[in-house]
Design a protein around this motif. Structure first.
Motif, mmCIF file in Angstrom:
data_model
loop_
_atom_site.group_PDB
_atom_site.id
_atom_site.type_symbol
_atom_site.label_atom_id
_atom_site.label_comp_id
_atom_site.label_asym_id
_atom_site.label_seq_id
_atom_site.Cartn_x
_atom_site.Cartn_y
_atom_site.Cartn_z
ATOM 1 N N THR A 228 0.852 -1.184 0.000
ATOM 2 C CA THR A 228 0.000 0.000 0.000
ATOM 3 C C THR A 228 0.888 1.235 0.000
ATOM 4 O O THR A 228 1.964 1.248 0.602
ATOM 5 C CB THR A 228 -0.937 0.030 1.218
ATOM 6 O OG1 THR A 228 -0.142 -0.016 2.418
ATOM 7 C CG2 THR A 228 -1.875 -1.150 1.205
ATOM 8 N N THR B 60 1.256 5.401 0.737
ATOM 9 C CA THR B 60 0.709 6.580 1.396
ATOM 10 C C THR B 60 1.392 7.815 0.831
ATOM 11 O O THR B 60 2.502 7.742 0.303
ATOM 12 C CB THR B 60 0.912 6.513 2.921
ATOM 13 O OG1 THR B 60 2.294 6.256 3.199
ATOM 14 C CG2 THR B 60 0.094 5.395 3.522
ATOM 15 N N VAL C 180 4.236 7.559 7.505
ATOM 16 C CA VAL C 180 3.280 6.525 7.913
ATOM 17 C C VAL C 180 2.088 7.146 8.613
ATOM 18 O O VAL C 180 2.228 7.984 9.503
ATOM 19 C CB VAL C 180 3.962 5.517 8.856
ATOM 20 C CG1 VAL C 180 2.976 4.453 9.301
ATOM 21 C CG2 VAL C 180 5.150 4.862 8.165
ATOM 22 N N THR D 86 5.617 6.876 1.444
ATOM 23 C CA THR D 86 5.820 5.628 2.184
ATOM 24 C C THR D 86 5.059 4.502 1.500
ATOM 25 O O THR D 86 3.892 4.665 1.150
ATOM 26 C CB THR D 86 5.318 5.767 3.635
ATOM 27 O OG1 THR D 86 6.039 6.821 4.279
ATOM 28 C CG2 THR D 86 5.523 4.471 4.418
ATOM 29 N N THR E 5 4.130 0.445 2.218
ATOM 30 C CA THR E 5 4.125 -0.575 3.262
ATOM 31 C C THR E 5 3.823 -1.935 2.661
ATOM 32 O O THR E 5 2.862 -2.086 1.903
ATOM 33 C CB THR E 5 3.072 -0.258 4.337
ATOM 34 O OG1 THR E 5 3.344 1.030 4.887
ATOM 35 C CG2 THR E 5 3.105 -1.298 5.457
ATOM 36 N N ARG E 6 4.662 -2.910 2.992
ATOM 37 C CA ARG E 6 4.425 -4.288 2.567
ATOM 38 C C ARG E 6 5.022 -5.231 3.598
ATOM 39 O O ARG E 6 6.107 -4.982 4.121
ATOM 40 C CB ARG E 6 5.038 -4.552 1.178
ATOM 41 C CG ARG E 6 4.688 -5.948 0.645
ATOM 42 C CD ARG E 6 5.176 -6.156 -0.776
ATOM 43 N NE ARG E 6 6.640 -6.224 -0.816
ATOM 44 C CZ ARG E 6 7.332 -6.305 -1.957
ATOM 45 N NH1 ARG E 6 6.705 -6.279 -3.118
ATOM 46 N NH2 ARG E 6 8.645 -6.373 -1.927
ATOM 47 N N ASP F 13 4.317 -5.761 6.612
ATOM 48 C CA ASP F 13 4.462 -5.129 7.927
ATOM 49 C C ASP F 13 5.725 -4.280 8.062
ATOM 50 O O ASP F 13 6.134 -3.942 9.182
ATOM 51 C CB ASP F 13 4.433 -6.178 9.054
ATOM 52 C CG ASP F 13 3.067 -6.821 9.194
ATOM 53 O OD1 ASP F 13 2.068 -6.158 8.855
ATOM 54 O OD2 ASP F 13 2.992 -7.982 9.647
ATOM 55 N N ALA G 123 7.198 -0.567 6.708
ATOM 56 C CA ALA G 123 6.869 0.680 6.021
ATOM 57 C C ALA G 123 8.174 1.344 5.579
ATOM 58 O O ALA G 123 9.008 1.701 6.412
ATOM 59 C CB ALA G 123 6.083 1.601 6.946
ATOM 60 N N TYR G 124 8.342 1.504 4.261
ATOM 61 C CA TYR G 124 9.560 2.069 3.682
ATOM 62 C C TYR G 124 9.281 3.507 3.227
ATOM 63 O O TYR G 124 8.390 3.742 2.406
ATOM 64 C CB TYR G 124 10.009 1.265 2.467
ATOM 65 C CG TYR G 124 10.274 -0.195 2.725
ATOM 66 C CD1 TYR G 124 11.560 -0.655 3.018
ATOM 67 C CD2 TYR G 124 9.238 -1.130 2.655
ATOM 68 C CE1 TYR G 124 11.798 -2.004 3.247
ATOM 69 C CE2 TYR G 124 9.477 -2.472 2.878
ATOM 70 C CZ TYR G 124 10.754 -2.911 3.179
ATOM 71 O OH TYR G 124 10.991 -4.241 3.386
ATOM 72 N N THR G 125 10.046 4.460 3.737
ATOM 73 C CA THR G 125 9.980 5.841 3.261
ATOM 74 C C THR G 125 11.324 6.166 2.615
ATOM 75 O O THR G 125 12.370 6.105 3.284
ATOM 76 C CB THR G 125 9.698 6.823 4.408
ATOM 77 O OG1 THR G 125 8.493 6.436 5.071
ATOM 78 C CG2 THR G 125 9.545 8.231 3.877
ATOM 79 N N VAL H 227 5.802 -2.081 11.372
ATOM 80 C CA VAL H 227 4.450 -1.761 11.845
ATOM 81 C C VAL H 227 3.673 -3.020 12.231
ATOM 82 O O VAL H 227 2.464 -2.954 12.488
ATOM 83 C CB VAL H 227 3.673 -0.966 10.772
ATOM 84 C CG1 VAL H 227 4.322 0.375 10.534
ATOM 85 C CG2 VAL H 227 3.580 -1.757 9.462
ATOM 86 N N THR I 213 12.669 1.089 14.275
ATOM 87 C CA THR I 213 12.966 1.926 13.117
ATOM 88 C C THR I 213 14.441 1.819 12.759
ATOM 89 O O THR I 213 15.304 1.777 13.641
ATOM 90 C CB THR I 213 12.630 3.403 13.405
ATOM 91 O OG1 THR I 213 11.247 3.519 13.734
ATOM 92 C CG2 THR I 213 12.923 4.281 12.200
#
Length: 205
Positions: free
Chosen positions: A56, A58, A62, A89, A91-92, A94, A96-98, A122, A166
């Motif tokens: 997903t 964003t 996050v 960001t 997320t896959r 669990d 979350a990559y920014t 996450v 993190t």
């Protein structure tokens, strides 16, 4: 006159039926073991593929609004790639990559293209991350290059994140031949996953 006592001949079959042939076990072992191993591997593959969660996107850090589609188009984008503009960001599984915009960094060792990456767990379980082998860049000419160790930048390491943990650092790519203006794409592809789906962040230099 006494008659001698007769004892049954152990070599004779008292039932009168022909003796049964002994069944050989080893052919069943030779055939059965590979079948069982193949079945176990198939179950493992199906479980691994089925366990991967949909990515997903964003619009920012996050928790911001989720973007419904698979993000912006770029040259060479594959059907199952999930893309976003640099700074967003994705997320896959669990994590979350920014990934920040690419920057041209000059050092005594040469020039590099670097993006600052933040990974947040996450989920509720520990999760592995890799700061080197999983990352590539597609340059303005469409060539895909591996990551390298850049100078003067704290690099993204590899390891494991606890729930809520993190990790932050840079992923860098060799730019000693120069960085022509155009569209660049930072690509993430899990080296140890059976999936070929990529995550992508689009930058413009």
């Amino acid at each position: 006159m006494t008659h001698p006592i007769s004892y049954p001949d152990p070599n004779q079959n008292p039932s009168g039926q022909p003796p049964r042939a002994k069944r050989r076990i080893w052919p069943w072992i030779v055939v059965g073991v590979p079948v069982l191993l193949f079945g176990a591997c198939s179950i493992a593959v199906v479980s691994s593929v089925g366990g991967e969660k949909e990515a997903t996107v964003t619009s920012g850090p996050v928790g911001d609004e989720v973007v419904a589609d698979r993000g912006p188009e770029f040259s060479g984008k594959l059907d199952h790639d999930t893309a976003a503009v640099a700074g967003a960001t994705i997320t896959r599984d669990d994590l979350a990559y920014t990934v920040g915009p690419l920057q041209l960094i000059d050092s005594v060792l040469g020039s590099y293209l670097c993006s600052e990456v933040t990974i947040v767990n996450v989920g509720t379980d520990q999760n592995d991350f890799n700061g080197y082998m999983d990352w590539h860049v597609q340059d303005a000419g469409g060539a895909i290059r591996n990551s390298t160790f850049g100078a003067d930048r704290p690099m993204l390491n590899s390891g494991r994140l606890a729930p809520g943990g993190t990790a932050t650092g840079n992923v860098c790519f060799d730019a000693r031949a120069g960085a022509a203006p155009g569209t660049y794409v930072v690509l993430f592809e899990d080296t140890f996953s059976l999936s070929t789906d990529r995550l992508a962040w689009v930058s413009t230099l």
